[in-house]
Structures are given as structure tokens and as C-alpha cells.
Design an enzyme around this catalytic site. Structure first.
Site, PDB file in Angstrom:
ATOM      1  N   ALA A  52      -9.530  12.477   8.651  1.00  0.00           N
ATOM      2  CA  ALA A  52      -9.922  13.438   7.618  1.00  0.00           C
ATOM      3  C   ALA A  52     -10.908  14.477   8.123  1.00  0.00           C
ATOM      4  CB  ALA A  52     -10.517  12.695   6.420  1.00  0.00           C
ATOM      5  N   HIS A  86       0.807  -1.211   0.000  1.00  0.00           N
ATOM      6  CA  HIS A  86       0.000   0.000   0.000  1.00  0.00           C
ATOM      7  C   HIS A  86       0.846   1.269   0.000  1.00  0.00           C
ATOM      8  CE1 HIS A  86      -2.735   3.098   1.696  1.00  0.00           C
ATOM      9  NE2 HIS A  86      -3.636   2.457   0.992  1.00  0.00           N
ATOM     10  N   ASN A  94     -13.430   4.849   2.650  1.00  0.00           N
ATOM     11  CA  ASN A  94     -14.059   4.107   1.550  1.00  0.00           C
ATOM     12  C   ASN A  94     -15.357   3.411   1.908  1.00  0.00           C
ATOM     13  OD1 ASN A  94     -11.782   4.763   0.053  1.00  0.00           O
ATOM     14  ND2 ASN A  94     -10.728   2.887   0.636  1.00  0.00           N
ATOM     15  N   SER A 145      -7.439   6.274  -0.672  1.00  0.00           N
ATOM     16  CA  SER A 145      -6.011   6.217  -0.389  1.00  0.00           C
ATOM     17  C   SER A 145      -5.196   6.582  -1.611  1.00  0.00           C
ATOM     18  CB  SER A 145      -5.598   4.812   0.065  1.00  0.00           C
ATOM     19  OG  SER A 145      -6.025   4.547   1.349  1.00  0.00           O
TER      20      SER A 145
END
Length: 482
Positions: A272, A171, A262, A329
Site C-alpha cells: 500500500a 478470504h 491492520n 481487506s
């Protein structure tokens, strides 16, 4: 179909160690105001900062525009469009990065910390753009620069408590390629292809970690020269320790860019949601510029929220390989790359100026088919934040807690462990309680897999669903408190 991250929940009191990593990509497998730092001052660019976009609860300020953002940051007239690159570079074309390159800004002199699963710093498309701690002598077993970390030549591993920051998941490497893949004629080209990536590993091979690791990773990045921090990770509840770390970054002029999550929810996850005061939140759009089904929306509480490409994004993965991932992401590093371009054009920009320029130059994208009509995903976190406001940072939970929190693919559980410690970085201490909550990150799945397709609840107010959500969140709180 895109890959989705599995968001984990944390509590709002300080000290909890919840690892929640928003891996908003598509995997092939499962996947702060010191003007003396970073060369920044509070001077305002001589540009017209009139807002050109309007905030809405769906996509915030809309699609990021690198051309407008960088030209305004540099105090120049808007850049002319250039021919599109096409192919796997559609995301770069969409945000108009090539127009910025044409005007000479490619990220030179900017360091972006990727706080994630690590980075394959040997990858042919990344190895020349990896940050090196020049104050350290490699392999001598001595903390040459006295920062508290021995031989941290390429960053630090806060999960393993060592200097091995190689990516054992994939990732972090994918995120890094989007930001600063080298412009070398093959593979991928990053948004800011001359920027440097600082690897900060806070998650293990399965994408799990702790809030304390993430917070300490932020302190490390700030104290060791990062200009930008990318957080492609997230959870559902607030963490005071993580919030404090992000505020610390902002106070030092470091811009924190955060994936919105997500779950297809009507509000972003944490961290966030801290973009109301610090950093930038990012949602994901597809090739058509539509907000993706899986992307968490901006929410009615105004945030510095913009969107960027996040579906079927081609980038680097470990072993000199490449893959297409989907998720917020992937969108977050596009924005981190744009900020790097802005700072290469004008290193004196403050954190608040970057936020203002990014949001005022964004253009709302087409979301006619994706606008939620209700907020059935009611968020109780602000109430819990207030409830825990005076909770001691050194307090421990009444009893060990273990509970499962449902997300998109119902495969993540929250576990706990004891004997956690407090980490200190350059006089910044992140306290941990006796119980360390561990979450699995937003799990990415292979492209074309239907297993993790989200189910948005956008068909009107459903009172039963609202009550179910209320019950679930309070039940988690009850189990947490014992």
C-alpha cells in the site's frame, strides 16, 4: 470486535518471495501506460477536477464517494441522493453506490482480479460474475491461448502451480462478494454488481504464499485483461519484485487497489505504501465513519490514500454462505468496486486519472478520537530500500534465515525454503533467490473475539518504544543477512 490481519515483513531487495496477505476482514475462523490496452486513452474527462478534500496523515483524503467519483468520471453533474438500502448494505449507502446504480453504471465490461486465497466461483452470488478465459477449451490439457497456463479457464493458482483457483480459506471469496456480489434479491450485492471477478490464487488454505507468487499473479492479471487488481494483503518491508509488478500494472493502465494493513500503525504496510506513485491505498472506517482502531493510517508521506467501510462487513464465503468480517481487506474491495463503476462509466480513464478523481472527490471522515499524536512506529524501510537498491535480483542470501516477526496476534512466523524458481508470464520474469521467505497473511479472527484487539500507541512520543522498534527492525535485518 473486528478481525485483524497479521502483517508479515519482507526485505527491500528484489527476488524475495514473501507472502504477505492483508486479510482485513472478520472471519468466522482464523482466519500499470499503454493506451491501446483495456480501451483506455490519456484523454481527460471534461469535468472540474478541483480537489475537494485535503490530505492528512491520519486518513489521507478521507472517505471515498462513489457518486462524486463516477459522475466526474462520466463528465456529468453530481448525482442526486437516493433512499438508503439499510441493513447489511450500510457500507454501500455510506459510499453512495446506489446513486451510481440509479444513473446506469453497475460495472459492466470491467474485470477485477482478486489476488488472494482464491474464489468460490460456484457460489450462487458470484457464479454469474466470474471471469472466463474464452480462449481456453476447458479440460483438454492444452494451452489453447498460448499464455503459458494450461486450462486457465477461471484464472491461475500461483501457489499450487495449477488451474485450481477455488478458495480453500474464505478470504478471497469474501473480498469478491464486496466487489461484485450479484444483484439477485438475496445474499449480498456488490459495489459493481455487474463486473467480472478474475480469480488469481496466490495463497494457500492457511493464507501463506510468496512474493514471487503475488508478483506473478499481478503480471498474469494484467496480461490477461484485468482492468483493476485488488490486493487485500500486506507486509512491513519493501520488495522490489512486487513493486516492479505493481509499476508494470500501472504502466498498462491497470489500477491496483491495496489494503493499508491492520496493525493500527501510523503508516500503511507494503504494497500500500507504493501508492505514492502507483495504485490506491485504503484504510478502514466503521459505521460512524470513524477510522477504525486497527486500520493503518495514511502517514505523512502523501499517498493516494482513501478510506472505505471495513468493520463488520457482510459478504460471501465458500459453500453458498455469508459472514461478517472486519479489516482493511474489506475496505479495499469497496474502492476496487468504485473504480469498476468509474471505468464502466468511462473506459478511457487512465490510471493516473482514476487516482486523481478518487482522491479529489473523497471527503475526510470523522477521526477526532483516532488521530495519532506521534509516530512511534518509525519506519526504516526507505533506508533499507536505498541500502538494497543495487542488490542483484539473482543474488541469494548468505545463509538460510528463519526468524519471527511480532504483529498483532503473535502467532505468525517467517520461514524459509529452498529450490525456488523464476516464473515467467508473457515475457515478464519474476526472479527468486535461493531462499524463499514465506509469511502468513494478516490473520482474521471471528467477530466478537477479543483475542486480536489492537493496541495503538497514540499517547505521545515514547522514546523507549521508538528505540525498541529500531532495534527490532535492525535485528530482523541482521538475521536476514546472516
Amino acid at each position: 470486535m473486528p478481525n485483524y490481519d497479521i502483517s508479515r515483513k519482507s526485505n527491500s531487495f528484489d527476488g524475495q518471495n514473501v507472502t504477505y496477505f492483508s486479510s482485513s476482514d472478520t472471519f468466522n475462523t482464523q482466519n500499470y501506460y499503454s493506451s491501446q490496452l483495456n480501451g483506455r486513452s490519456s484523454s481527460t474527462p471534461e469535468t472540474d477536477a478541483t480537489a475537494t478534500s485535503q490530505y492528512n496523515s491520519n486518513n489521507g483524503y478521507g472517505l471515498i464517494d462513489a457518486s462524486k467519483s463516477v459522475s466526474q468520471a462520466a463528465g456529468q453533474n453530481p448525482y442526486n441522493d437516493v433512499p438508503k438500502l439499510g441493513g447489511n448494505n450500510w457500507g454501500l449507502d455510506m459510499i453512495k453506490a446506489p446513486a451510481v446504480w440509479e444513473n446506469g453504471y453497475t460495472g459492466n465490461g470491467v474485470v477485477v482480479a482478486v489476488i488472494d486465497t482464491g474464489v468460490d466461483y460456484n457460489h450462487n452470488d458470484l457464479k454469474n460474475n466470474i471471469w472466463t478465459n474464452t480462449k481456453e477449451i476447458p479440460g483438454n490439457g492444452i494451452d489453447d491461448d498460448g499464455n503459458g497456463y494450461i486450462d486457465d479457464v477461471h484464472g491461475w493458482n500461483f501457489n499450487g502451480k495449477n488451474n485450481n483457483t477455488l478458495d480453500d480459506n474464505g478470504h478471497g471469496t469474501h473480498v469478491s462478494g464486496i466487489i461484485a456480489g450479484e444483484n439477485n434479491g438475496y445474499g449480498v450485492t456488490g459495489v459493481a454488481y455487474n463486473a467480472k471477478i478474475m480469480p488469481v490464487k496466490v495463497l494457500n488454505s492457511s493464507g501463506t504464499g510468496s512474493y514471487s507468487a503475488i508478483a506473478n499473479g499481478i503480471y498474469y492479471a494484467v496480461d490477461n485483461g484485468a482492468n483493476i487488481i485488488n490486493l487485500s494483503l500486506g507486509g512491513d518491508f519493501s520488495s522490489q519484485s512486487l513493486k516492479s509488478a505493481i509499476e508494470y500494472a500501472s504502466s498498462k493502465g491497470v489500477i491496483v487497489v491495496m489494503a493499508s494493513g491492520n496493525e493500527g500503525g501510523s503508516v500503511p504496510g507494503y504494497p500500500a505504501r507504493y501508492a505514492d506513485k502507483s495504485g490506491i491505498a485504503v484504510g478502514a472506517v466503521n459505521k460512524e465513519g470513524n477510522l477504525t482502531d486497527f486500520s493503518n493510517r495514511a502517514g505523512s508521506n502523501q499517498l493516494a490514500y482513501v478510506t472505505a467501510p471495513g468493520q463488520s462487513i457482510y459478504s460471501t464465503v465458500p459453500g453458498n454462505d455469508y459472514a461478517s468480517y472486519s479489516g482493511t481487506s474489506m475496505a479495499s474491495p469497496y474502492v476496487a468496486g468504485v473504480v469498476a463503476l468509474m471505468l464502466s462509466a468511462n473506459p478511457t480513464l487512465s490510471e493516473s486519472q482514476v487516482r486523481e478523481i478518487i482522491t479529489s472527490t473523497a471527503g475526510n471522515n470523522n477521526t477526532s478520537n483516532n488521530t495519532p499524536t506521534s509516530d512511534s512506529n518509525f519506519d526504516f524501510s526507505p533506508f533499507l530500500d536505498e541500502f538494497f537498491r543495487d542488490f542483484s535480483t539473482t543474488s541469494s542470501l548468505p545463509q538460510a534465515s528463519s526468524f519471527s516477526i511480532k504483529s498483532l496476534p503473535d502467532i505468525n512466523t517467517v520461514t524459509d525454503s529452498s529450490n525456488t524458481t523464476a516464473g515467467m508470464t508473457n515475457n515478464q520474469t519474476s526472479q527468486s533467490p535461493k531462499t524463499d521467505f514465506t509469511f502468513e497473511y494478516y490473520l482474521d479472527t471471528p467477530m466478537n473475539s477479543l483475542a486480536n484487539s489492537p493496541t495503538d500507541i497514540n499517547n505521545g512520543i515514547d522514546f523507549v518504544q521508538l528505540i525498541t522498534e529500531m532495534t527490532r527492525q535492525f535485528d530482523n535485518l541482521r538475521k536476514l543477512l546472516g
